[in-house]
Design a protein around this motif. Structure first.
Motif, PDB file in Angstrom:
ATOM      1  N   ALA A 192       0.833  -1.208   0.000  1.00 35.25           N
ATOM      2  CA  ALA A 192       0.000   0.000   0.000  1.00 35.25           C
ATOM      3  C   ALA A 192       0.866   1.257   0.000  1.00 35.25           C
ATOM      4  O   ALA A 192       0.570   2.219  -0.711  1.00 35.25           O
ATOM      5  N   LEU A 193       1.947   1.246   0.768  1.00 41.50           N
ATOM      6  CA  LEU A 193       2.848   2.400   0.807  1.00 41.50           C
ATOM      7  C   LEU A 193       3.557   2.590  -0.536  1.00 41.50           C
ATOM      8  O   LEU A 193       3.709   3.716  -1.009  1.00 41.50           O
ATOM      9  N   LEU A 194       3.984   1.498  -1.149  1.00 45.87           N
ATOM     10  CA  LEU A 194       4.636   1.603  -2.448  1.00 45.87           C
ATOM     11  C   LEU A 194       3.680   2.166  -3.494  1.00 45.87           C
ATOM     12  O   LEU A 194       4.061   3.015  -4.309  1.00 45.87           O
ATOM     13  N   LEU A 195       2.430   1.719  -3.486  1.00 45.56           N
ATOM     14  CA  LEU A 195       1.439   2.222  -4.438  1.00 45.56           C
ATOM     15  C   LEU A 195       1.159   3.700  -4.210  1.00 45.56           C
ATOM     16  O   LEU A 195       1.061   4.478  -5.156  1.00 45.56           O
ATOM     17  N   GLU A 196       1.041   4.086  -2.962  1.00 40.98           N
ATOM     18  CA  GLU A 196       0.787   5.484  -2.638  1.00 40.98           C
ATOM     19  C   GLU A 196       1.955   6.362  -3.080  1.00 40.98           C
ATOM     20  O   GLU A 196       1.770   7.441  -3.631  1.00 40.98           O
ATOM     21  N   ASN A 197       3.166   5.891  -2.874  1.00 43.74           N
ATOM     22  CA  ASN A 197       4.354   6.652  -3.244  1.00 43.74           C
ATOM     23  C   ASN A 197       4.440   6.878  -4.750  1.00 43.74           C
ATOM     24  O   ASN A 197       4.906   7.914  -5.197  1.00 43.74           O
ATOM     25  N   LYS A 198       3.964   5.928  -5.517  1.00 46.34           N
ATOM     26  CA  LYS A 198       4.043   6.024  -6.982  1.00 46.34           C
ATOM     27  C   LYS A 198       3.278   7.216  -7.533  1.00 46.34           C
ATOM     28  O   LYS A 198       3.652   7.757  -8.569  1.00 46.34           O
ATOM     29  N   ILE A 199       2.197   7.632  -6.872  1.00 46.20           N
ATOM     30  CA  ILE A 199       1.371   8.705  -7.416  1.00 46.20           C
ATOM     31  C   ILE A 199       1.768  10.094  -6.923  1.00 46.20           C
ATOM     32  O   ILE A 199       1.220  11.080  -7.375  1.00 46.20           O
ATOM     33  N   LEU A 200       2.731  10.156  -6.021  1.00 42.70           N
ATOM     34  CA  LEU A 200       3.160  11.451  -5.486  1.00 42.70           C
ATOM     35  C   LEU A 200       4.055  12.188  -6.476  1.00 42.70           C
ATOM     36  O   LEU A 200       4.898  11.577  -7.139  1.00 42.70           O
ATOM     37  N   PRO A 201       3.912  13.515  -6.539  1.00 44.47           N
ATOM     38  CA  PRO A 201       4.876  14.302  -7.318  1.00 44.47           C
ATOM     39  C   PRO A 201       6.268  14.170  -6.679  1.00 44.47           C
ATOM     40  O   PRO A 201       6.383  14.032  -5.456  1.00 44.47           O
ATOM     41  N   GLU A 202       7.282  14.220  -7.473  1.00 42.06           N
ATOM     42  CA  GLU A 202       8.657  14.007  -7.003  1.00 42.06           C
ATOM     43  C   GLU A 202       9.035  14.934  -5.859  1.00 42.06           C
ATOM     44  O   GLU A 202       9.696  14.525  -4.913  1.00 42.06           O
TER      45      GLU A 202
ATOM     46  N   GLN B 240       7.303  16.023  -3.455  1.00 43.21           N
ATOM     47  CA  GLN B 240       6.635  15.680  -2.195  1.00 43.21           C
ATOM     48  C   GLN B 240       7.144  14.371  -1.594  1.00 43.21           C
ATOM     49  O   GLN B 240       6.832  14.055  -0.451  1.00 43.21           O
ATOM     50  N   LYS B 241       7.922  13.622  -2.330  1.00 40.46           N
ATOM     51  CA  LYS B 241       8.328  12.291  -1.874  1.00 40.46           C
ATOM     52  C   LYS B 241       9.223  12.315  -0.634  1.00 40.46           C
ATOM     53  O   LYS B 241       9.082  11.480   0.243  1.00 40.46           O
ATOM     54  N   GLY B 242      10.130  13.265  -0.530  1.00 39.65           N
ATOM     55  CA  GLY B 242      11.022  13.330   0.626  1.00 39.65           C
ATOM     56  C   GLY B 242      10.259  13.495   1.934  1.00 39.65           C
ATOM     57  O   GLY B 242      10.476  12.767   2.900  1.00 39.65           O
ATOM     58  N   GLU B 243       9.333  14.441   1.949  1.00 39.23           N
ATOM     59  CA  GLU B 243       8.512  14.669   3.142  1.00 39.23           C
ATOM     60  C   GLU B 243       7.648  13.449   3.435  1.00 39.23           C
ATOM     61  O   GLU B 243       7.500  13.048   4.588  1.00 39.23           O
TER      62      GLU B 243
ATOM     63  N   GLN C 125       7.566  11.262   6.887  1.00 38.35           N
ATOM     64  CA  GLN C 125       6.327  11.068   7.653  1.00 38.35           C
ATOM     65  C   GLN C 125       6.075   9.594   7.954  1.00 38.35           C
ATOM     66  O   GLN C 125       5.571   9.259   9.012  1.00 38.35           O
ATOM     67  N   HIS C 126       6.433   8.741   7.028  1.00 36.26           N
ATOM     68  CA  HIS C 126       6.201   7.301   7.197  1.00 36.26           C
ATOM     69  C   HIS C 126       7.417   6.561   7.749  1.00 36.26           C
ATOM     70  O   HIS C 126       7.402   5.340   7.852  1.00 36.26           O
ATOM     71  N   ARG C 127       8.442   7.326   8.105  1.00 42.89           N
ATOM     72  CA  ARG C 127       9.677   6.762   8.657  1.00 42.89           C
ATOM     73  C   ARG C 127      10.250   5.668   7.762  1.00 42.89           C
ATOM     74  O   ARG C 127      10.586   4.573   8.209  1.00 42.89           O
ATOM     75  N   LEU C 128      10.329   6.007   6.483  1.00 42.20           N
ATOM     76  CA  LEU C 128      10.837   5.062   5.498  1.00 42.20           C
ATOM     77  C   LEU C 128      12.194   5.522   4.988  1.00 42.20           C
ATOM     78  O   LEU C 128      12.472   6.719   4.944  1.00 42.20           O
ATOM     79  N   PRO C 129      13.021   4.575   4.566  1.00 39.63           N
ATOM     80  CA  PRO C 129      14.319   4.944   4.002  1.00 39.63           C
ATOM     81  C   PRO C 129      14.132   5.607   2.644  1.00 39.63           C
ATOM     82  O   PRO C 129      13.096   5.418   1.998  1.00 39.63           O
ATOM     83  N   TYR C 130      15.110   6.371   2.222  1.00 47.45           N
ATOM     84  CA  TYR C 130      15.025   7.057   0.938  1.00 47.45           C
ATOM     85  C   TYR C 130      14.851   6.075  -0.199  1.00 47.45           C
ATOM     86  O   TYR C 130      14.134   6.297  -1.148  1.00 47.45           O
ATOM     87  N   SER C 131      15.473   4.922  -0.094  1.00 47.05           N
ATOM     88  CA  SER C 131      15.329   3.888  -1.118  1.00 47.05           C
ATOM     89  C   SER C 131      14.224   2.919  -0.694  1.00 47.05           C
ATOM     90  O   SER C 131      14.384   2.150   0.251  1.00 47.05           O
ATOM     91  N   LEU C 132      13.105   2.970  -1.385  1.00 49.36           N
ATOM     92  CA  LEU C 132      11.991   2.100  -1.028  1.00 49.36           C
ATOM     93  C   LEU C 132      12.277   0.636  -1.320  1.00 49.36           C
ATOM     94  O   LEU C 132      11.558  -0.234  -0.864  1.00 49.36           O
ATOM     95  N   SER C 133      13.335   0.352  -2.052  1.00 52.84           N
ATOM     96  CA  SER C 133      13.667  -1.043  -2.349  1.00 52.84           C
ATOM     97  C   SER C 133      14.004  -1.812  -1.063  1.00 52.84           C
ATOM     98  O   SER C 133      13.884  -3.029  -1.024  1.00 52.84           O
ATOM     99  N   THR C 134      14.363  -1.096  -0.001  1.00 50.90           N
ATOM    100  CA  THR C 134      14.651  -1.780   1.261  1.00 50.90           C
ATOM    101  C   THR C 134      13.391  -2.265   1.962  1.00 50.90           C
ATOM    102  O   THR C 134      13.467  -3.020   2.916  1.00 50.90           O
TER     103      THR C 134
END
Length: 99
Positions: free
Chosen positions: A69-79, A81-84, A88-97
């Motif tokens: 769900a997080l990966l799908l949500e991230n896909k639709i964000l403008p570039e 907005q992705k850092g913030e 907010q979700h306490r995720l690493p910069y590289s979602l592959s992790t």
């Protein structure tokens, strides 16, 4: 599928943050049913789910459904907005992790 309290809170916050996002908008973006999100909001309003439950979540504490769900949500964000969003979700910069 059972979602962690932290993940549920992250979805609830999106409906309560004043951005105007509705449950019907979030459901298709996150892959979580409209009814499920409404149930989570009701638990929050009745005090059965605290917004503090999301603090301290790490990627390894999330179940596969949450990660998807997080990966799908991230896909639709403008570039821009992705850092913030990642912070907010306490995720690493590289979602592959997440995988």
């Amino acid at each position: 599928m059972k979602y962690s309290p932290g993940f549920r809170v992250s979805i609830i916050r999106k409906t309560q943050d004043g951005s105007g996002r509705s449950t019907s908008q979030l459901a298709p973006k996150t892959g979580i049913s409209y009814t499920t999100i409404l149930n989570w909001i009701e638990k929050y309003r009745t005090g059965k789910l605290s917004l503090d439950d999301a603090d301290g979540m790490t990627p390894h504490q999330r179940n596969p459904g949450e990660k998807l769900a997080l990966l799908l949500e991230n896909k639709i964000l403008p570039e821009e907005q992705k850092g913030e969003w990642l912070r907010q979700h306490r995720l690493p910069y590289s979602l592959s992790t997440l995988l």
